[in-house]
Design a protein around this motif. Structure first.
Motif, PDB file in Angstrom:
ATOM      1  N   CYS A 114       1.648  -7.092  -3.710  1.00 57.68           N
ATOM      2  CA  CYS A 114       2.694  -6.728  -4.667  1.00 57.68           C
ATOM      3  C   CYS A 114       2.246  -5.508  -5.470  1.00 57.68           C
ATOM      4  CB  CYS A 114       2.991  -7.889  -5.612  1.00 57.68           C
ATOM      5  SG  CYS A 114       4.430  -7.586  -6.677  1.00 57.68           S
ATOM      6  N   ILE A 115       3.163  -4.577  -5.658  1.00 56.91           N
ATOM      7  CA  ILE A 115       2.944  -3.414  -6.520  1.00 56.91           C
ATOM      8  C   ILE A 115       3.933  -3.513  -7.678  1.00 56.91           C
ATOM      9  CG2 ILE A 115       3.001  -0.904  -6.685  1.00 56.91           C
ATOM     10  CD1 ILE A 115       2.476  -0.832  -3.642  1.00 56.91           C
TER      11      ILE A 115
ATOM     12  N   SER B 136       5.135   4.096  -2.333  1.00 59.71           N
ATOM     13  CA  SER B 136       4.826   2.665  -2.440  1.00 59.71           C
ATOM     14  C   SER B 136       4.694   1.956  -1.093  1.00 59.71           C
ATOM     15  CB  SER B 136       5.891   1.946  -3.282  1.00 59.71           C
ATOM     16  OG  SER B 136       5.824   2.331  -4.620  1.00 59.71           O
ATOM     17  N   PRO B 137       5.617   2.153  -0.149  1.00 61.51           N
ATOM     18  CA  PRO B 137       5.531   1.382   1.103  1.00 61.51           C
ATOM     19  C   PRO B 137       4.220   1.563   1.848  1.00 61.51           C
ATOM     20  CG  PRO B 137       7.708   2.355   0.880  1.00 61.51           C
ATOM     21  CD  PRO B 137       6.862   2.954  -0.208  1.00 61.51           C
TER      22      PRO B 137
ATOM     23  N   GLY C 295       4.890  -7.392   1.924  1.00 66.21           N
ATOM     24  CA  GLY C 295       4.649  -7.134   0.509  1.00 66.21           C
ATOM     25  C   GLY C 295       5.917  -6.735  -0.225  1.00 66.21           C
ATOM     26  N   THR C 296       5.871  -6.832  -1.535  1.00 67.36           N
ATOM     27  CA  THR C 296       7.029  -6.513  -2.370  1.00 67.36           C
ATOM     28  C   THR C 296       6.631  -5.533  -3.466  1.00 67.36           C
ATOM     29  OG1 THR C 296       6.639  -8.403  -3.835  1.00 67.36           O
ATOM     30  CG2 THR C 296       8.136  -8.737  -1.978  1.00 67.36           C
TER      31      THR C 296
ATOM     32  N   ARG D 171      11.929  -4.101  -1.265  1.00 69.44           N
ATOM     33  CA  ARG D 171      11.254  -4.265   0.024  1.00 69.44           C
ATOM     34  C   ARG D 171      11.659  -3.108   0.934  1.00 69.44           C
ATOM     35  NH1 ARG D 171       9.305  -9.573   0.963  1.00 69.44           N
ATOM     36  NH2 ARG D 171       9.965 -11.059  -0.633  1.00 69.44           N
ATOM     37  N   PRO D 172      10.706  -2.543   1.667  1.00 61.18           N
ATOM     38  CA  PRO D 172      11.060  -1.503   2.645  1.00 61.18           C
ATOM     39  C   PRO D 172      11.971  -2.064   3.725  1.00 61.18           C
ATOM     40  CG  PRO D 172       8.689  -1.536   2.237  1.00 61.18           C
ATOM     41  CD  PRO D 172       9.261  -2.772   1.620  1.00 61.18           C
TER      42      PRO D 172
END
Length: 214
Positions: A113-114, A152-153, A160-161, A208-209
């Motif tokens: 998670c970011i 981010s992705p 991941g989220t 989410r990507p």
């Protein structure tokens, strides 16, 4: 913002079960507490927080089940403040480094998670930041948002989220159009107006990507 720095520092706060000190030119507001309270559980997760300020969100996650937390901030003031608060609360599963968003984060390190509680105010491209504390509140031309959504992705583990706290003010389409452009699905999980005129209207999104073909 200049007026907020005229009082004596450090300030001392007890918040979310944490004993915190807040140093001069380091961000502190009720909005950070609200974001922390509305994040989903992070038990056992590897977490990255961008823009940690005094460390409230990162420390809260480290104390409440995250496997480990890497906190970052563009200012050394905030990094030193977060490390002081980690020591103050005896948290050994948190580290903190200086980084301009993802600039100094190893791209091979992936996170479950970011989290970013973003600066609240989008200002013109040519806005000049003149004090350290202004980094916590202003996003010239929306450039910080663009960099965060674009990069981010690459730092996410599979499934991941991204948790983004963003001030939509009176124009939510600004952020939702950006998310679409960067191929990020979004779910608004909380919202709160902090001012009657909606100038601080904070939304917390889970991103989410999108997979190819989605």
């Amino acid at each position: 913002m200049a007026e907020s720095q005229l009082s004596d520092f450090p300030k001392y706060v007890h918040c979310l079960g944490l004993d915190l000190e807040v140093h001069k030119e380091v961000f502190w507001s009720d909005t950070g507490q609200w974001v922390a309270e509305n994040l989903p559980p992070m038990i056992g997760k590897h977490v990255l927080e961008i823009g940690c300020g005094c460390g409230l969100i990162a420390l809260f996650l480290a104390k409440n089940g995250a496997s480990d937390v890497l906190a970052t901030d563009v200012t050394t003031n905030a990094v030193e403040n977060t490390l002081a608060n980690a020591n103050r609360n005896n948290l050994s599963n948190l580290t903190c480094i200086t980084s301009d968003i993802f600039q100094d984060i190893d791209r091979n390190t992936k996170f479950d998670c970011i989290v970013w509680h973003m600066p609240a105010t989008c200002v013109p491209d040519d806005f000049q930041i003149v004090s350290v504390i202004e980094h916590s509140s202003f996003d010239p031309g929306g450039s910080l948002l663009d960099r965060f959504l674009r990069e981010s992705p690459y730092h996410l583990a599979p499934n991941g989220t991204i948790m983004l706290g963003y001030n939509v003010s009176r124009n939510e389409s600004f952020i939702t159009d950006k998310l679409k452009a960067y191929r990020l699905s979004h779910r608004r999980i909380a919202e709160k107006k902090f001012t009657p005129d909606s100038m601080i209207n904070l939304h917390l999104y889970e991103l989410r990507p999108l997979m190819d073909g989605s």
